[in-house]
Motif scaffolding. Structure first.
Motif, PDB file in Angstrom:
ATOM      1  N   ALA A 130      33.109  17.395  -1.350  1.00  0.00           N
ATOM      2  CA  ALA A 130      33.225  17.712  -2.549  1.00  0.00           C
ATOM      3  C   ALA A 130      33.450  18.978  -3.057  1.00  0.00           C
ATOM      4  CB  ALA A 130      31.995  17.272  -3.254  1.00  0.00           C
ATOM      5  N   ASP A 131      32.853  20.155  -2.309  1.00  0.00           N
ATOM      6  CA  ASP A 131      32.970  21.424  -2.419  1.00  0.00           C
ATOM      7  C   ASP A 131      34.352  21.955  -2.262  1.00  0.00           C
ATOM      8  OD1 ASP A 131      30.211  21.998  -3.300  1.00  0.00           O
ATOM      9  OD2 ASP A 131      29.647  22.393  -1.264  1.00  0.00           O
ATOM     10  N   ASP A 132      34.984  21.353  -1.329  1.00  0.00           N
ATOM     11  CA  ASP A 132      36.457  21.628  -0.891  1.00  0.00           C
ATOM     12  C   ASP A 132      37.314  21.134  -2.037  1.00  0.00           C
ATOM     13  OD1 ASP A 132      35.392  22.809   1.517  1.00  0.00           O
ATOM     14  OD2 ASP A 132      36.039  21.140   2.656  1.00  0.00           O
ATOM     15  N   LEU A 133      36.920  19.833  -2.195  1.00  0.00           N
ATOM     16  CA  LEU A 133      37.846  19.294  -3.530  1.00  0.00           C
ATOM     17  C   LEU A 133      37.712  19.935  -4.804  1.00  0.00           C
ATOM     18  CD1 LEU A 133      40.047  17.244  -4.464  1.00  0.00           C
ATOM     19  CD2 LEU A 133      38.043  15.783  -4.972  1.00  0.00           C
ATOM     20  N   ALA A 134      36.470  20.486  -5.197  1.00  0.00           N
ATOM     21  CA  ALA A 134      36.292  21.357  -6.469  1.00  0.00           C
ATOM     22  C   ALA A 134      37.203  22.621  -6.298  1.00  0.00           C
ATOM     23  CB  ALA A 134      34.725  21.394  -6.534  1.00  0.00           C
ATOM     24  N   ARG A 135      36.713  23.078  -5.084  1.00  0.00           N
ATOM     25  CA  ARG A 135      37.386  24.621  -4.833  1.00  0.00           C
ATOM     26  C   ARG A 135      39.019  24.732  -4.964  1.00  0.00           C
ATOM     27  NH1 ARG A 135      33.941  26.093  -1.737  1.00  0.00           N
ATOM     28  NH2 ARG A 135      34.299  24.928   0.088  1.00  0.00           N
ATOM     29  N   ALA A 136      39.622  23.403  -4.375  1.00  0.00           N
ATOM     30  CA  ALA A 136      40.862  23.140  -4.499  1.00  0.00           C
ATOM     31  C   ALA A 136      41.475  22.959  -5.846  1.00  0.00           C
ATOM     32  CB  ALA A 136      41.439  22.285  -3.539  1.00  0.00           C
ATOM     33  N   HIS A 137      40.769  22.094  -6.456  1.00  0.00           N
ATOM     34  CA  HIS A 137      41.054  21.947  -7.931  1.00  0.00           C
ATOM     35  C   HIS A 137      40.872  23.265  -8.848  1.00  0.00           C
ATOM     36  CE1 HIS A 137      39.697  20.462 -12.049  1.00  0.00           C
ATOM     37  NE2 HIS A 137      40.831  19.774 -11.893  1.00  0.00           N
ATOM     38  N   ARG A 138      39.791  24.199  -8.818  1.00  0.00           N
ATOM     39  CA  ARG A 138      39.795  25.256  -9.548  1.00  0.00           C
ATOM     40  C   ARG A 138      41.062  26.039  -9.170  1.00  0.00           C
ATOM     41  NH1 ARG A 138      34.327  24.960  -8.195  1.00  0.00           N
ATOM     42  NH2 ARG A 138      34.515  26.284  -6.675  1.00  0.00           N
ATOM     43  N   SER A 139      41.412  26.303  -7.927  1.00  0.00           N
ATOM     44  CA  SER A 139      42.349  27.441  -7.394  1.00  0.00           C
ATOM     45  C   SER A 139      43.664  26.742  -8.001  1.00  0.00           C
ATOM     46  CB  SER A 139      42.462  27.604  -5.964  1.00  0.00           C
ATOM     47  OG  SER A 139      42.722  26.408  -5.224  1.00  0.00           O
TER      48      SER A 139
END
Length: 164
Positions: A130-139
């Motif tokens: 979930a953290d990885d997905l949130a980070r990818a979404h933000r970037s």
């Protein structure tokens, strides 16, 4: 023998994850980890809504992981306590069937500890994903979102450009 950390909390939930989140990503005060309020309920897709839901998912998974590791430690302590009690029962020449019941309880507690550890590992994987997905979404979308917000131009509704 009983761990006070496992008792239900009576105070309001602490949400340190919100204080570390940029203003544009913060959820309304009524939202907390593990709670989908009207602000995050399924509706019109948006950058902030998806980011908020990913934040809730990651925070909830982290809280689940933490609770499962606490459960594992408590069950391990309780299993050891049962083994000590069974040894004391044997020394006191208690009927073997009662001593065996205490040993059975120790085995069951050890099984719960093992299972909660395995479940905690899965919850950690979920939190990381979930953290990885949130980070990818933000970037990927933060720049676009900020440009749209500062452009002053009315944008098409979400989904308008999708092919039917």
């Amino acid at each position: 023998m009983f761990d006070d950390n496992l008792a239900p909390r009576q105070s309001a939930p602490v949400t340190p994850w919100q204080s570390q989140t940029p203003d544009w990503l913060k959820l309304p005060e009524s939202s907390s980890p593990g709670t989908l309020s009207e602000a995050t309920a399924p509706a019109v897709p948006s950058f902030r809504r998806l980011a908020g839901r990913l934040t809730i998912l990651a925070a909830s998974a982290a809280r689940l992981t933490e609770g499962l590791w606490r459960l594992r430690r408590q069950m391990e302590r309780d299993a050891k306590d049962c083994e000590v009690i069974s040894e004391q029962c044997a020394q006191a020449e208690v009927e073997p069937r009662f001593t065996n019941l205490v040993l059975d309880a120790a085995d069951a507690l050890a099984d719960v500890a093992k299972a909660s550890g395995a479940l905690a590992a899965g919850a950690e994987d979920l939190a990381d994903a979930a953290d990885d997905l949130a980070r990818a979404h933000r970037s990927e979308y933060t720049g676009i979102y900020e440009a749209v917000q500062h452009s002053g131009v009315q944008q098409a509704k979400p989904g308008f450009y999708r092919q039917s």
